[in-house]
Design a protein around this motif. Structure first.
Motif, short mmCIF file in Angstrom:
data_model
loop_
_atom_site.label_atom_id
_atom_site.label_comp_id
_atom_site.label_asym_id
_atom_site.label_seq_id
_atom_site.Cartn_x
_atom_site.Cartn_y
_atom_site.Cartn_z
N VAL A 65 0.85 -1.19 0.00
CA VAL A 65 0.00 0.00 0.00
C VAL A 65 0.89 1.25 0.00
N ASP A 66 1.24 1.79 1.16
CA ASP A 66 2.02 3.03 1.15
C ASP A 66 3.24 2.99 2.08
N ARG A 67 3.64 1.79 2.50
CA ARG A 67 4.85 1.63 3.30
C ARG A 67 5.71 0.53 2.69
N PRO A 68 7.02 0.74 2.59
CA PRO A 68 7.86 -0.33 2.05
C PRO A 68 7.95 -1.51 3.02
N LEU A 69 8.26 -2.66 2.47
CA LEU A 69 8.36 -3.87 3.27
C LEU A 69 9.30 -3.69 4.46
N ILE A 70 10.43 -3.04 4.25
CA ILE A 70 11.40 -2.90 5.33
C ILE A 70 10.84 -2.04 6.46
N GLN A 71 9.95 -1.10 6.15
CA GLN A 71 9.36 -0.26 7.19
C GLN A 71 8.44 -1.09 8.08
N TYR A 72 7.67 -2.00 7.50
CA TYR A 72 6.82 -2.87 8.30
C TYR A 72 7.66 -3.70 9.27
N ALA A 73 8.79 -4.21 8.80
CA ALA A 73 9.65 -5.03 9.65
C ALA A 73 10.24 -4.21 10.80
N VAL A 74 10.68 -2.99 10.50
CA VAL A 74 11.23 -2.12 11.55
C VAL A 74 10.15 -1.74 12.55
N ASP A 75 8.96 -1.44 12.08
CA ASP A 75 7.86 -1.12 12.99
C ASP A 75 7.54 -2.31 13.90
N GLU A 76 7.59 -3.51 13.36
CA GLU A 76 7.37 -4.72 14.15
C GLU A 76 8.44 -4.86 15.23
N ALA A 77 9.69 -4.55 14.86
CA ALA A 77 10.78 -4.62 15.83
C ALA A 77 10.59 -3.61 16.95
N ARG A 78 10.21 -2.41 16.59
CA ARG A 78 9.99 -1.38 17.61
C ARG A 78 8.87 -1.78 18.57
N GLU A 79 7.80 -2.34 18.03
CA GLU A 79 6.69 -2.78 18.87
C GLU A 79 7.17 -3.79 19.91
N ALA A 80 8.17 -4.60 19.54
CA ALA A 80 8.69 -5.63 20.43
C ALA A 80 9.74 -5.10 21.41
N GLY A 81 10.01 -3.79 21.37
CA GLY A 81 10.96 -3.19 22.31
C GLY A 81 12.39 -3.19 21.84
N ILE A 82 12.63 -3.51 20.57
CA ILE A 82 13.99 -3.54 20.03
C ILE A 82 14.46 -2.12 19.75
N GLU A 83 15.71 -1.85 20.11
CA GLU A 83 16.23 -0.48 20.06
C GLU A 83 17.16 -0.21 18.88
#
Length: 288
Positions: A34-52
Motif C-alpha cells: 500500500v504506502d509503506r515499504p516492506l522494510i518499514q513494516y519489519a522495523v515497525d514490528e521490531a519497535r513494537e517488540a521493544g527492540i532499540e
C-alpha cells in the motif's frame, strides 16, 4: 533473568531477481505494501517488540534503504512550509544510535549475512527479521516471540503450518513437546524432500538467537544450495541451549513471490478504513 532483546538484524543484501525489472534499481525491501515499504513494516514490528537498534546487512545498490531511514530535510521543510502534515515520516527516522549498516560483499547465504553483523551484535541475544516474510497480525510476530522469550529464554523461531507438499521450499522443524503456541524444537532441516520432512511446521522468517550462533557460523560449511545456511548453524545448538518454536497468531504473506506480494497488498488495503470500501467494491467487480 533473560538478557533483553535490544538488537535486530535485517539481511537485505539480496538481488530481488524474482521481481525484475521492478528491482533493477530499487531494493526489493523498498517495494511498497500500500504506502509503506516492506522494510518499514519489519522495523515497525521490531519497535513494537521493544527492540532499540536495527542492523541492516546490505549490499551494492541498497542505498535507498539507508536514505529511507534518514532525515529528508528538504522534503520535510517543503511539506512544513506548505502546511502539510509531516508526522507520516516520523516512523522513517532512525537516529545514529538506533541503526547500523554493514555490507555482505559476497552472496554466500543467509547464515553468512547474519555472521557479517557479528561485531555489532556482540555478546547479546538478538532478533532476525526477513523483511519479505510479511507477518500480518496484532500483536506483531516479534512481540509474540519476545513475550515467549521472557518465559523460556534460549533460542526461538517463528513457525507456521503449511500443506506438506510445500515443505521442500522451507526450513522445517522436528517438533517435541508442545505447550500452547510454544513447541520444543528437537531438530531442524533446510528444504527437505517431502518424504523426509520431520513435520509440516516451517520456519517463517523471525528468529531470536543467542550470540553463540555467531561462533558456529564462523566455521559453518556450505549447505543446501551451496550457501551457508542459518538453519544448519541453529541445528547444532539444539540440545546445548533451550530451543523453541512459536506458532505465529496471525497471517504470513510470502512477499518474495509475486502472488504473495499482491495478497499482502490486498489484505492491508482491506483493513484500511480510508480505502477498504473502494478496494472491496473493485475486487467484487473484478471477480464478476
Amino acid at each position: 533473568m533473560q538478557k533483553p532483546i535490544r538488537k535486530a538484524v535485517f539481511p537485505v543484501a539480496g538481488l530481488g531477481t524474482r521481481f525484475l525489472p521492478a528491482t533493477k534499481a530499487i531494493p526489493k525491501e523498498m517495494l511498497p505494501v500500500v504506502d509503506r515499504p516492506l522494510i518499514q513494516y519489519a522495523v515497525d514490528e521490531a519497535r513494537e517488540a521493544g527492540i532499540e537498534q536495527m542492523i541492516f546487512v546490505t549490499g551494492r545498490g541498497k542505498g535507498a534503504i539507508e536514505d529511507h531511514f534518514d532525515i529528508a530535510f528538504e522534503l520535510e521543510k517543503t511539506m512544513a512550509d506548505r502546511g502539510r502534515d509531516i508526522s507520516v515520516l516520523e516512523a522513517t527516522r532512525l537516529g545514529p544510535g538506533n541503526c547500523a549498516y554493514v555490507r555482505q560483499q559476497e552472496p554466500m547465504g543467509l547464515g553468512h549475512a547474519i555472521w557479517c553483523a557479528r561485531d555489532i551484535v556482540g555478546d547479546e541475544p538478538f532478533a532476525i527479521f526477513l523483511p519479505d516474510e510479511f507477518m500480518h497480525g496484532s500483536p506483531g510476530c516479534m512481540k509474540q516471540m519476545v513475550d515467549a522469550y521472557t518465559q523460556v529464554g534460549g533460542n526461538l523461531i517463528s513457525v507456521l503450518e503449511v500443506p506438506r507438499e510445500q515443505v521442500s521450499s522451507y526450513g522445517v522443524i522436528a517438533p517435541g513437546k508442545a505447550n500452547g503456541a510454544l513447541t520444543e524444537v528437537t531438530g531442524l532441516v533446510e528444504k527437505p524432500p517431502v518424504a523426509d520432512a520431520p513435520s509440516n511446521l516451517i520456519i517463517s522468517g523471525r528468529y531470536i538467537l543467542q550470540p553463540e550462533v555467531m561462533r558456529v557460523l564462523e566455521g559453518q560449511e556450505k549447505g543446501a544450495g551451496g550457501e551457508i545456511q542459518l538453519t544448519d548453524a541453529m541445528a547444532t545448538m539444539i540440545g546445548k541451549q533451550p530451543f523453541h518454536a512459536v506458532t505465529f497468531d496471525g497471517t504470513r504473506y510470502d512477499c518474495g513471490s509475486k502472488a504473495g506480494y499482491i495478497q499482502a497488498n490486498l489484505a492491508v488495503a482491506m483493513g484500511r478504513p480510508d480505502m477498504a470500501d473502494a478496494v472491496r467494491a473493485f475486487a467484487i467487480d473484478l471477480l464478476k
